[in-house]
Design a protein around this motif. Structure first.
Motif: not given
Length: 96
Positions: A5-14, A22-23, A28-30
């Motif tokens: 699942t995606p990380y929440s509340n991030v705007s920079t970095g790894a 991931q998005s 692509r899968v959809e």
């Protein structure tokens, strides 16, 4: 089994990079499922409630392989399946 699942509340970095890739993968899968649904009418409605997982997985693998075969054979436009096709698959392959 784990779900990425995606990380929440991030705007920079790894973690932000991970969210982006991931998005992109999810998109692509959809799109791939959208192509399968367009080609195979059995996927345009819910599968039967009692279907076991291994049969659902087998169905998806078979439809994906047939889809790729059709592309390789350059079969032209995607033809719409009929309700008879869907009924035959449910009865003969999935046992419903």
């Amino acid at each position: 089994t784990y779900m990425c699942t995606p990380y929440s509340n991030v705007s920079t970095g790894a973690k932000d990079d991970y969210n982006f890739f991931q998005s992109q993968l999810r998109i692509r899968v959809e799109c791939a499922f959208g192509m399968l649904v367009q080609r195979w009418a059995i996927l345009q409605s819910a599968l039967p409630v009692g279907i076991v997982i291994h049969k659902a997985v087998g169905l998806m693998v078979a439809l994906a392989k047939l889809h790729n075969f059709c592309i390789d054979q350059a079969d032209g436009p995607i033809l719409q399946s009929t309700s008879i096709d869907t009924s035959n698959i449910l009865t003969n392959v999935l046992g419903h």
